[in-house]
Design a protein around this motif. Structure first.
Motif, PDB file in Angstrom:
ATOM      1  N   TRP A 278      14.570   9.967  26.081  1.00 32.08           N
ATOM      2  CA  TRP A 278      13.905  10.093  27.403  1.00 32.08           C
ATOM      3  C   TRP A 278      12.767  10.770  26.716  1.00 32.08           C
ATOM      4  O   TRP A 278      12.412  11.348  25.748  1.00 32.08           O
ATOM      5  CB  TRP A 278      14.568  11.476  28.103  1.00 32.08           C
ATOM      6  N   VAL A 279      11.463  10.798  27.470  1.00 31.70           N
ATOM      7  CA  VAL A 279      10.347  11.108  27.157  1.00 31.70           C
ATOM      8  C   VAL A 279       9.910  11.931  28.244  1.00 31.70           C
ATOM      9  O   VAL A 279       9.520  11.211  29.351  1.00 31.70           O
ATOM     10  CB  VAL A 279       9.167  10.078  26.636  1.00 31.70           C
ATOM     11  N   ASP A 280       9.346  13.068  28.353  1.00 30.06           N
ATOM     12  CA  ASP A 280       8.744  13.800  29.348  1.00 30.06           C
ATOM     13  C   ASP A 280       7.494  13.762  29.569  1.00 30.06           C
ATOM     14  O   ASP A 280       6.706  13.490  28.487  1.00 30.06           O
ATOM     15  CB  ASP A 280       9.050  15.508  29.302  1.00 30.06           C
ATOM     16  N   LEU A 281       7.068  13.625  30.801  1.00 28.01           N
ATOM     17  CA  LEU A 281       5.481  13.193  31.137  1.00 28.01           C
ATOM     18  C   LEU A 281       4.881  14.489  31.315  1.00 28.01           C
ATOM     19  O   LEU A 281       4.863  15.258  32.346  1.00 28.01           O
ATOM     20  CB  LEU A 281       5.615  12.324  32.350  1.00 28.01           C
ATOM     21  N   ASP A 282       3.879  14.830  30.219  1.00 26.41           N
ATOM     22  CA  ASP A 282       3.037  15.851  30.389  1.00 26.41           C
ATOM     23  C   ASP A 282       1.873  15.824  31.177  1.00 26.41           C
ATOM     24  O   ASP A 282       1.211  14.544  31.253  1.00 26.41           O
ATOM     25  CB  ASP A 282       3.008  16.742  29.088  1.00 26.41           C
ATOM     26  N   LYS A 283       1.420  16.989  31.655  1.00 29.75           N
ATOM     27  CA  LYS A 283      -0.046  16.910  32.369  1.00 29.75           C
ATOM     28  C   LYS A 283      -0.226  15.763  33.422  1.00 29.75           C
ATOM     29  O   LYS A 283      -1.383  14.851  33.169  1.00 29.75           O
ATOM     30  CB  LYS A 283      -1.053  16.912  31.354  1.00 29.75           C
ATOM     31  N   THR A 284       0.675  15.527  34.305  1.00 30.28           N
ATOM     32  CA  THR A 284       0.367  14.372  35.213  1.00 30.28           C
ATOM     33  C   THR A 284       0.301  15.286  36.758  1.00 30.28           C
ATOM     34  O   THR A 284       0.673  16.422  36.765  1.00 30.28           O
ATOM     35  CB  THR A 284       1.877  13.814  35.571  1.00 30.28           C
ATOM     36  N   MET A 285      -0.325  14.772  37.622  1.00 27.91           N
ATOM     37  CA  MET A 285      -0.633  15.610  38.779  1.00 27.91           C
ATOM     38  C   MET A 285      -0.819  14.280  39.871  1.00 27.91           C
ATOM     39  O   MET A 285      -0.598  13.108  39.689  1.00 27.91           O
ATOM     40  CB  MET A 285      -2.026  15.981  38.720  1.00 27.91           C
ATOM     41  N   ASN A 286      -1.019  14.787  41.335  1.00 25.08           N
ATOM     42  CA  ASN A 286      -1.000  13.946  42.279  1.00 25.08           C
ATOM     43  C   ASN A 286       0.203  12.841  42.712  1.00 25.08           C
ATOM     44  O   ASN A 286      -0.251  11.865  42.763  1.00 25.08           O
ATOM     45  CB  ASN A 286      -2.436  13.197  42.341  1.00 25.08           C
ATOM     46  N   HIS A 287       1.222  13.125  42.379  1.00 26.61           N
ATOM     47  CA  HIS A 287       2.291  12.244  42.782  1.00 26.61           C
ATOM     48  C   HIS A 287       2.545  12.012  44.158  1.00 26.61           C
ATOM     49  O   HIS A 287       2.579  12.963  44.834  1.00 26.61           O
ATOM     50  CB  HIS A 287       3.733  12.855  42.064  1.00 26.61           C
ATOM     51  N   SER A 288       2.887  10.667  44.472  1.00 28.72           N
ATOM     52  CA  SER A 288       2.979  10.391  45.571  1.00 28.72           C
ATOM     53  C   SER A 288       3.951   9.116  45.726  1.00 28.72           C
ATOM     54  O   SER A 288       4.014   8.381  44.757  1.00 28.72           O
ATOM     55  CB  SER A 288       1.669  10.031  46.373  1.00 28.72           C
ATOM     56  N   SER A 289       4.672   8.992  46.932  1.00 26.49           N
ATOM     57  CA  SER A 289       5.596   7.871  47.220  1.00 26.49           C
ATOM     58  C   SER A 289       5.040   7.147  48.350  1.00 26.49           C
ATOM     59  O   SER A 289       4.596   7.802  49.217  1.00 26.49           O
ATOM     60  CB  SER A 289       7.004   8.313  47.308  1.00 26.49           C
ATOM     61  N   SER A 290       5.351   5.839  48.065  1.00 22.01           N
ATOM     62  CA  SER A 290       5.123   5.070  49.338  1.00 22.01           C
ATOM     63  C   SER A 290       6.605   3.944  49.469  1.00 22.01           C
ATOM     64  O   SER A 290       7.215   3.737  48.589  1.00 22.01           O
ATOM     65  CB  SER A 290       3.888   4.228  49.219  1.00 22.01           C
ATOM     66  N   GLY A 291       6.582   3.206  50.481  1.00 22.03           N
ATOM     67  CA  GLY A 291       7.688   2.534  50.754  1.00 22.03           C
ATOM     68  C   GLY A 291       8.838   3.391  51.049  1.00 22.03           C
ATOM     69  O   GLY A 291       8.975   4.484  51.307  1.00 22.03           O
ATOM     70  N   GLY A 292      10.038   2.575  51.049  1.00 19.59           N
ATOM     71  CA  GLY A 292      11.265   3.118  51.643  1.00 19.59           C
ATOM     72  C   GLY A 292      11.487   3.248  53.162  1.00 19.59           C
ATOM     73  O   GLY A 292      12.252   3.813  53.415  1.00 19.59           O
ATOM     74  N   GLU A 293      10.379   2.607  53.939  1.00 20.46           N
ATOM     75  CA  GLU A 293      10.477   2.660  55.123  1.00 20.46           C
ATOM     76  C   GLU A 293      11.685   1.752  55.754  1.00 20.46           C
ATOM     77  O   GLU A 293      11.816   0.650  55.128  1.00 20.46           O
ATOM     78  CB  GLU A 293       9.232   2.255  55.919  1.00 20.46           C
ATOM     79  N   ALA A 294      12.217   1.716  56.900  1.00 21.16           N
ATOM     80  CA  ALA A 294      13.249   0.916  57.531  1.00 21.16           C
ATOM     81  C   ALA A 294      12.679  -0.302  57.941  1.00 21.16           C
ATOM     82  O   ALA A 294      11.606  -0.333  58.567  1.00 21.16           O
ATOM     83  CB  ALA A 294      13.933   1.634  58.658  1.00 21.16           C
ATOM     84  N   LYS A 295      13.244  -1.527  57.461  1.00 19.88           N
ATOM     85  CA  LYS A 295      12.558  -2.688  57.801  1.00 19.88           C
ATOM     86  C   LYS A 295      13.588  -3.193  59.001  1.00 19.88           C
ATOM     87  O   LYS A 295      14.630  -3.047  59.232  1.00 19.88           O
ATOM     88  CB  LYS A 295      12.629  -3.858  56.816  1.00 19.88           C
ATOM     89  N   THR A 296      12.900  -3.854  60.050  1.00 15.57           N
ATOM     90  CA  THR A 296      13.596  -4.464  61.333  1.00 15.57           C
ATOM     91  C   THR A 296      13.116  -5.736  61.704  1.00 15.57           C
ATOM     92  O   THR A 296      12.071  -6.447  61.098  1.00 15.57           O
ATOM     93  CB  THR A 296      13.370  -3.358  62.533  1.00 15.57           C
ATOM     94  N   VAL A 297      13.860  -6.437  62.329  1.00 16.87           N
ATOM     95  CA  VAL A 297      13.676  -7.797  62.782  1.00 16.87           C
ATOM     96  C   VAL A 297      13.777  -7.775  64.229  1.00 16.87           C
ATOM     97  O   VAL A 297      14.882  -7.252  64.821  1.00 16.87           O
ATOM     98  CB  VAL A 297      14.498  -8.904  62.348  1.00 16.87           C
ATOM     99  N   THR A 298      12.705  -8.099  65.055  1.00 21.97           N
ATOM    100  CA  THR A 298      13.036  -8.157  66.557  1.00 21.97           C
ATOM    101  C   THR A 298      13.636  -9.559  67.013  1.00 21.97           C
ATOM    102  O   THR A 298      12.701 -10.726  66.745  1.00 21.97           O
ATOM    103  CB  THR A 298      11.413  -7.926  67.380  1.00 21.97           C
TER     104      THR A 298
END
Length: 215
Positions: free
Chosen positions: A98-118
């Motif tokens: 493992w390598v730790d990630l130093d001096k990172t910032m502004n982490h954000s996530s996108s996706g993972g939303e439920a998908k649907t079909v009408t």
């Protein structure tokens, strides 16, 4: 109890050990994996490559280690519709480095939303909505551009250039842990904004869902 992101440490796997053969996986609230003389220890992080699609390319912590078996912590395989009894064999790889990630910032996530079909059947006046899984997850972050040459920076650069499969580990100050298999996109182009630190940007492109542990 609620928590904030402050103090969270992110790490990336830079080396997966040679694959070990998995001969069987049980249907259980926490699956037991059979792998002869695997050599693992309690608490190791492994990536499971299984003939069960819902278990394939998932990262887990292991416990209950014996010479020829171990338990995938929080891997629930009791549903035999999803996990056909007698299936599940494949390979497993331990995260060696493992390598730790130093001096990172502004982490954000996108996706993972439920998908649907009408859907509207011809005999009906009413449309219905069918569940269709979830969209892919991406996690973005920025890193101090002057981290160039450090183990963290070089690890991200190498993972991006080689398009290597990795595991991202997130450890909260509370002790909570999440693991997600991913590939890295790392852009070394500096972003310069007046009044802010000069940064470079990275993205973790998830290859499966995360596995979470309370501690």
């Amino acid at each position: 109890m609620a928590r904030t992101p402050t103090g969270t440490v992110h790490s990336v796997a830079t080396l997966l050990a040679n694959a070990k053969t998995v001969t069987a996986v049980t249907n259980a609230a926490e699956a037991v994996v059979s792998s002869t003389a695997h050599g693992y220890s309690n608490g190791d992080i492994v990536v499971m490559f299984s003939s069960w699609g819902r278990l394939n390319a998932r990262a887990f912590r292991i416990k209950g280690v014996t010479t020829d078996s171990f338990i995938l912590e929080r891997a629930n395989t009791t549903n035999t519709e999803f996990f056909t009894p007698g299936g599940g064999a494949g390979t497993v790889q331990k995260v060696s480095t493992w390598v730790d990630l130093d001096k990172t910032m502004n982490h954000s996530s996108s996706g993972g939303e439920a998908k649907t079909v009408t859907v509207k059947f011809i005999e009906s006046d009413v449309e219905i909505v069918l569940n269709d899984g979830f969209s892919a997850v991406q996690r973005t972050f920025e890193m101090d551009a002057d981290m160039i040459g450090t183990p963290a920076y070089e690890a991200l650069k190498t993972l991006s250039e080689t398009d290597a499969f990795t595991v991202v580990r997130r450890r909260a100050k509370s002790g909570a842990v999440s693991l997600i298999p991913a590939k890295v996109s790392f852009n070394e182009e500096e972003t310069l904004t007046e009044g802010q630190a000069v940064v470079v940007k990275g993205t973790f492109n998830a290859q499966n869902v995360s596995t979470r542990y309370p501690s």
